[in-house]
Design a protein around this motif. Structure first.
Motif, PDB file in Angstrom:
ATOM      1  N   HIS A 267       0.839  -1.200   0.000  1.00 25.86           N
ATOM      2  CA  HIS A 267       0.000   0.000   0.000  1.00 25.86           C
ATOM      3  C   HIS A 267       0.875   1.251   0.000  1.00 25.86           C
ATOM      4  N   GLU A 268       1.940   1.248   0.787  1.00 22.36           N
ATOM      5  CA  GLU A 268       2.824   2.413   0.867  1.00 22.36           C
ATOM      6  C   GLU A 268       3.525   2.667  -0.464  1.00 22.36           C
ATOM      7  N   GLN A 269       3.936   1.598  -1.110  1.00 27.98           N
ATOM      8  CA  GLN A 269       4.614   1.749  -2.400  1.00 27.98           C
ATOM      9  C   GLN A 269       3.652   2.274  -3.470  1.00 27.98           C
ATOM     10  N   ALA A 270       2.430   1.767  -3.470  1.00 28.29           N
ATOM     11  CA  ALA A 270       1.437   2.241  -4.431  1.00 28.29           C
ATOM     12  C   ALA A 270       1.118   3.720  -4.196  1.00 28.29           C
ATOM     13  N   LYS A 271       1.017   4.104  -2.940  1.00 25.01           N
ATOM     14  CA  LYS A 271       0.752   5.503  -2.603  1.00 25.01           C
ATOM     15  C   LYS A 271       1.879   6.402  -3.091  1.00 25.01           C
ATOM     16  N   GLY A 272       3.104   5.945  -2.900  1.00 22.38           N
ATOM     17  CA  GLY A 272       4.248   6.723  -3.372  1.00 22.38           C
ATOM     18  C   GLY A 272       4.282   6.839  -4.887  1.00 22.38           C
ATOM     19  N   ARG A 273       3.929   5.765  -5.580  1.00 25.17           N
ATOM     20  CA  ARG A 273       3.887   5.794  -7.044  1.00 25.17           C
ATOM     21  C   ARG A 273       2.855   6.801  -7.540  1.00 25.17           C
ATOM     22  N   ARG A 274       1.673   6.810  -6.901  1.00 23.08           N
ATOM     23  CA  ARG A 274       0.620   7.737  -7.330  1.00 23.08           C
ATOM     24  C   ARG A 274       1.048   9.178  -7.087  1.00 23.08           C
ATOM     25  N   ALA A 275       1.709   9.409  -5.973  1.00 19.00           N
ATOM     26  CA  ALA A 275       2.174  10.770  -5.683  1.00 19.00           C
ATOM     27  C   ALA A 275       3.188  11.224  -6.727  1.00 19.00           C
TER      28      ALA A 275
END
Length: 466
Positions: A267-275
């Motif tokens: 989840h953290e990695q996906a959030k960082g990618r979207r940002a």
């Protein structure tokens, strides 16, 4: 590995023998009394900009003096023109024709293929005055995009063999010209982004017994083993596990059989990618538009937005996954190994970052069009020679640092120039450069974010990385 004598001979051949043969053919030398002849001018420009990417005429004059030619700054400046650009472009083509590679130990993962090729390019914006030579790809303002140069390079990660740099007008398609038509060997792995492929080209590679690996795009349509057609988002949403490795077909008409590999990120990695994706879109520079162009641009923009809105939303959803397409069978390449090789594409991006940020191939100090072209060609030629030197004692080291290797060549550029000019033994200077690289051009191992060479050596380390 490429030995010292091979590299020294290639440098001598391009910067002396061929430079002398081409000086009259290109019109650079028209009388035998010219002080700055073809070899001296080529050596002066190439090695000066290898040492200092933003060198002035004074620094060029100092290098010429070091090579035994006493001329003024003004005399150096006057040697730049259409003929000097033609000469340096011809020498760049000569260098591209040299085939040098390392024959050192190849990591086990890379050795499964007859070369692991990555490829990428860049666009260099040029002054509008050069549009007759290098036409640009257009733009929203009169000055934007009238002239630009597309430069591409292909690199074999296994043995360091470089193909290119290939030059073409910015308006020409990425998948055209020598960069696209130069053949790849049977049994190799072509590891590039989706922009280098069409479905028919994927099929052609497979038929020619060449492997390929690429990232899936948001608009990918696939057909599962039951014949059901899916868009990529819907297909992945239907999966219950954290990893996918299935045989599918691409395209409603093509029905190209491929292997789809996907692994869900945290989840953290996906959030960082979207940002990162959001910042990338918002940070895109905008040109100043003239009033009579705004209406047309606004209409075109609305049309693009309607077409891209759905794709844009899909792309954000897909950031929850790392998704690959390949024709390499599972028995030859595991999911972990495929993900590692996909990350290896960063090596060609790193090469371009080095050429642009350190080598300044897209930066110059003059407004004169012919001087600009001469400088670009000389810097690209210097970048190729720098790569040759890394093949001797650096490429076979898995933990090599191209940045540190470039720093060594920068420091050795003056003595290499003296070697090519015959003032000192060239092979001895190349050997000194090799020794300097062997002693400190490495990347330290990392525990939390393993370096590429660590992942290649142990692909299981890829698990948990974004």
């Amino acid at each position: 590995m490429s030995n010292i004598s091979q590299v020294a001979e290639a440098m001598q051949r391009v910067l002396t023998t061929r430079a002398k043969a081409l000086e009259r053919e290109t019109g650079f030398v028209q009388r035998s009394s010219a002080q700055l002849d073809g070899p001296t001018f080529a050596q002066t420009t190439v090695f000066t900009w290898m040492r200092e990417a933003q060198a002035s005429y004074s620094q060029l004059q100092q290098t010429a003096a070091m090579l035994g030619v006493q001329v003024s700054n003004q005399a150096v400046e006057q040697r730049f023109g259409v003929e000097s650009a033609t000469l340096l472009l011809s020498l760049l083509h000569e260098a591209v024709g040299e085939v040098l590679c390392s024959d050192g130990r190849v990591p086990a993962l890379l050795s499964r293929f007859n070369g692991v090729y990555v490829q990428d390019g860049t666009i260099i914006s040029l002054p509008p005055a050069l549009k007759s030579q290098w036409r640009g790809c257009g733009g929203s303002t009169p000055e934007a995009g009238q002239s630009s140069l597309r430069v591409q390079v292909r690199l074999d990660l296994a043995q360091g063999r470089m193909q290119g740099p290939w030059l073409q007008a910015g308006r020409e398609a990425e998948r055209s010209g020598e960069a696209h038509e130069t053949p790849l060997p049977q049994g190799c792995l072509y590891n590039v982004d989706a922009g280098y492929f069409t479905l028919s080209e994927m099929r052609a590679h497979s038929k020619a017994e060449r492997y390929w690996l690429t990232a899936a795009t948001a608009g990918t349509l696939l057909i599962d083993e039951r014949g059901q057609c899916w868009d990529l988002v819907s297909f992945l949403r239907a999966q219950t596990g954290e990893e996918v490795d299935v045989a599918v077909s691409l395209g409603k008409r093509e029905r190209l059989p491929v292997r789809l590999i996907a692994r869900r990120v945290s989840h953290e990695q996906a959030k960082g990618r979207r940002a990162n994706a959001t910042r990338s879109r918002e940070g895109k520079p905008k040109g100043v538009q003239r009033p009579n162009e705004r209406k047309r641009q606004a209409g075109a923009k609305r049309q693009r937005q309607r077409k891209q809105r759905k794709t844009g939303q899909a792309r954000l959803l897909l950031l929850e996954w790392t998704i690959l397409l390949t024709n390499v069978p599972a028995e030859r390449l595991s999911v972990d190994e495929a993900l590692v090789l996909a990350r290896c594409r960063w090596q060609i991006e790193l090469l371009w970052k080095l050429w642009k940020q350190v080598g300044k191939v897209d930066t110059w100090r003059s407004a004169k069009p012919s001087r600009i072209l001469t400088e670009i060609y000389a810097k690209l030629l210097g970048a190729v020679i720098t790569h040759w030197l890394t093949l001797i004692a650096c490429w076979q080291a898995p933990n090599r640092s191209l940045v540190k290797a470039r720093q060594v060549v920068q420091g050795m550029a003056p003595v290499l120039a003296l070697g090519v000019a015959g003032v000192v033994p060239l092979e001895a200077m190349v050997q000194r450069t090799s020794h300097s690289m062997a002693s400190g051009c490495t990347v330290h191992a990392r525990r939390k974010q393993p370096a590429t060479y660590q992942l290649v050596d142990n692909p299981k380390l890829i698990r948990g990385l974004g």
